[in-house]
Write a protein that holds these residues in place. Structure first.
Motif, short mmCIF file in Angstrom:
data_model
loop_
_atom_site.label_atom_id
_atom_site.label_comp_id
_atom_site.label_asym_id
_atom_site.label_seq_id
_atom_site.Cartn_x
_atom_site.Cartn_y
_atom_site.Cartn_z
N TYR A 87 0.84 -1.21 0.00
CA TYR A 87 0.00 0.00 0.00
C TYR A 87 0.86 1.25 0.00
O TYR A 87 0.36 2.36 -0.08
N TYR A 92 -0.87 0.08 -5.83
CA TYR A 92 -1.75 -0.68 -4.94
C TYR A 92 -3.20 -0.21 -5.11
O TYR A 92 -4.16 -0.96 -4.92
N TYR A 93 -3.38 1.05 -5.47
CA TYR A 93 -4.72 1.67 -5.51
C TYR A 93 -5.28 1.56 -6.92
O TYR A 93 -5.03 2.41 -7.76
N SER A 96 -9.00 3.49 -8.97
CA SER A 96 -9.02 4.76 -9.70
C SER A 96 -8.58 4.60 -11.15
O SER A 96 -8.42 5.59 -11.86
#
Lengths: 102, 329
Positions: A87, A92-93, A96
């Protein structure tokens, strides 16, 4: 355990580690090492040895035995903290994905 | 396993612990990764590297001599400047390599002492004399050419400091080969005497240059282990074959003949067939009975002895300055 280079009683001149800045805007990077009796001569020798073709605009020399390193036998444990902490990376995200400028 | 620990089991554990290091080493080699100075490595790996890297460094240092021989007599100021730059490069290459060997736990002074005592080897090629200016061309073209052929794969050697030293060396080495080629090309465009001198130099350097790749594969006992350790990437004969393949068209551009009557293209094999190398000569030179062995070592020893007072004076001065700086502080 082998001793760090630069601490040998057997050498007449101590060992220096050499760092060269290739051009303005770039940090000094380790390029190698050399023997010299003192700091002033280490800088001159470094110029002759590592910048014969305009490889640098600035040189640092550091006595090799002044460098402290992490314990080589504990490298696994010492660097284990980031494991499983992905993270900390933008990748990791994923939700979006497709959103612009993010 | 739920068997209670017995003395034997403890002993087995201890041996497992040792092999954990070895497993880690083997895994790095298998992954074609790099071994770094503070990693565990088998004694034989360390010994092989110290021997190979220090021999290589010694070759660079001794290799300054055949060319330094011509600095004062180079035919023009430009050639003199080029030759000085080249000899200075060889000194630098020796120093990069000594540094790489030092990371394995040996000292510069130990390596220097072994060399001047005649206990350490260096490449057999530097035991040949350089009697004419054309030798500067032949050394650059053939000797540096063979060295590059050997050294490019060493940039990927599994020992990190060695590979990094080789990257730097290879970058600088390519000018050496080109300047040698240019010397020969200019001689070949000159008078009949100059062309003859160029051909004579190539005749003398061609075979010794082929010997630089080492004994044939079936007589090279350490090669297999070095290849398994990813120190060596190609066998002696493979590299020699590659070098000959590059030399033939270059010799045609120069208008020079390579002194091997058996050299011809083999369509089936897709490579050149070549004549038998005189391995007796190779072993004689290695054993110290080459044309210039004694002279090369003698010169190296003199340079070392004549420089001793400088090294000692500089060290004494540095100590004095350090004591003074402490007294002031």
């Amino acid at each position: 355990m082998m001793s760090a280079p630069g601490t040998s009683e057997k050498e007449i001149w101590p060992l220096w580690e050499v760092f060269v800045r290739a051009s303005r805007g770039i940090s000094h990077t380790h390029v190698g090492s050399l023997h010299a009796p003192d700091a002033a001569l280490a800088v001159r020798n470094a110029r002759d040895l590592y910048t014969r073709r305009g490889e640098g605009v600035s040189i640092w020399v550091v006595p090799a035995d002044a460098i402290t390193t992490s314990d080589p036998d504990a490298k696994g444990a010492f660097f284990e903290s980031p494991a499983g902490k992905n993270y900390r990376h933008a990748s990791y995200y994923s939700k979006s994905e497709g959103v612009k400028h993010l | 396993m739920t068997t209670p620990a017995e003395p034997d089991a403890l002993a087995a554990d201890a041996s497992l612990e040792v092999s954990a290091d070895e497993r880690q080493f083997n895994a790095l080699i298998a992954a074609d990764s790099r071994i770094e100075p503070r990693d565990w490595m088998p004694d034989a790996y360390r010994k092989t590297l110290v021997r190979q890297i220090s021999q290589h460094a010694n070759s660079e240092i001794i290799g300054m001599q055949p060319e330094a021989n011509w600095i004062t007599r180079a035919p023009s100021l430009k050639r003199k400047a080029i030759l000085m730059a080249k000899v200075q490069d060889e000194a630098g290459h020796g120093l990069y390599l000594y540094s790489a060997a030092q990371t394995l736990g040996t000292t510069r002074d130990e390596m220097t002492d072994a060399l001047i005592a005649g206990k350490a080897r260096y490449s057999s090629i530097f035991n040949y004399p350089s009697p004419t200016w054309a030798d500067m061309g032949a050394i650059g073209w053939l000797v540096d050419g063979a060295a590059i052929c050997n050294q490019v794969p060493l940039c990927r050697a599994s020992y990190g400091p060695y590979g990094r030293a080789m990257v730097r060396i290879c970058k600088e080495e390519s000018f050496h080969q080109r300047q040698g080629f240019e010397i020969l090309l200019e001689l070949m465009q000159g008078t009949p005497a100059q062309r003859e001198m160029a051909q004579d130099a190539v005749n003398r350097w061609y075979w010794p240059a082929l010997m630089m790749f080492g004994p044939p594969d079936d007589d090279s006992p350490n090669s297999a282990q070095s290849m398994a350790w990813n120190i060596k990437r190609f066998s002696n004969d493979e590299l020699r074959q590659r070098f000959v393949g590059m030399c033939v068209p270059q010799a045609e551009v120069l208008g020079l003949t390579l002194p091997d009557p058996d050299l011809r293209w083999n369509d089936e094999k897709g490579a050149y067939d070549m004549g038998e190398i005189d391995w007796t000569e190779f072993h004689e030179v290695l054993a110290g009975r080459g044309p210039a062995n004694a002279r090369r070592l003698q010169r190296r020893r003199e340079a070392h002895e004549e420089g001793r007072w400088v090294r000692e004076a500089a060290a004494a001065y540095a100590r004095k300055q350090a004591v003074r700086a402490q007294a002031v502080a």
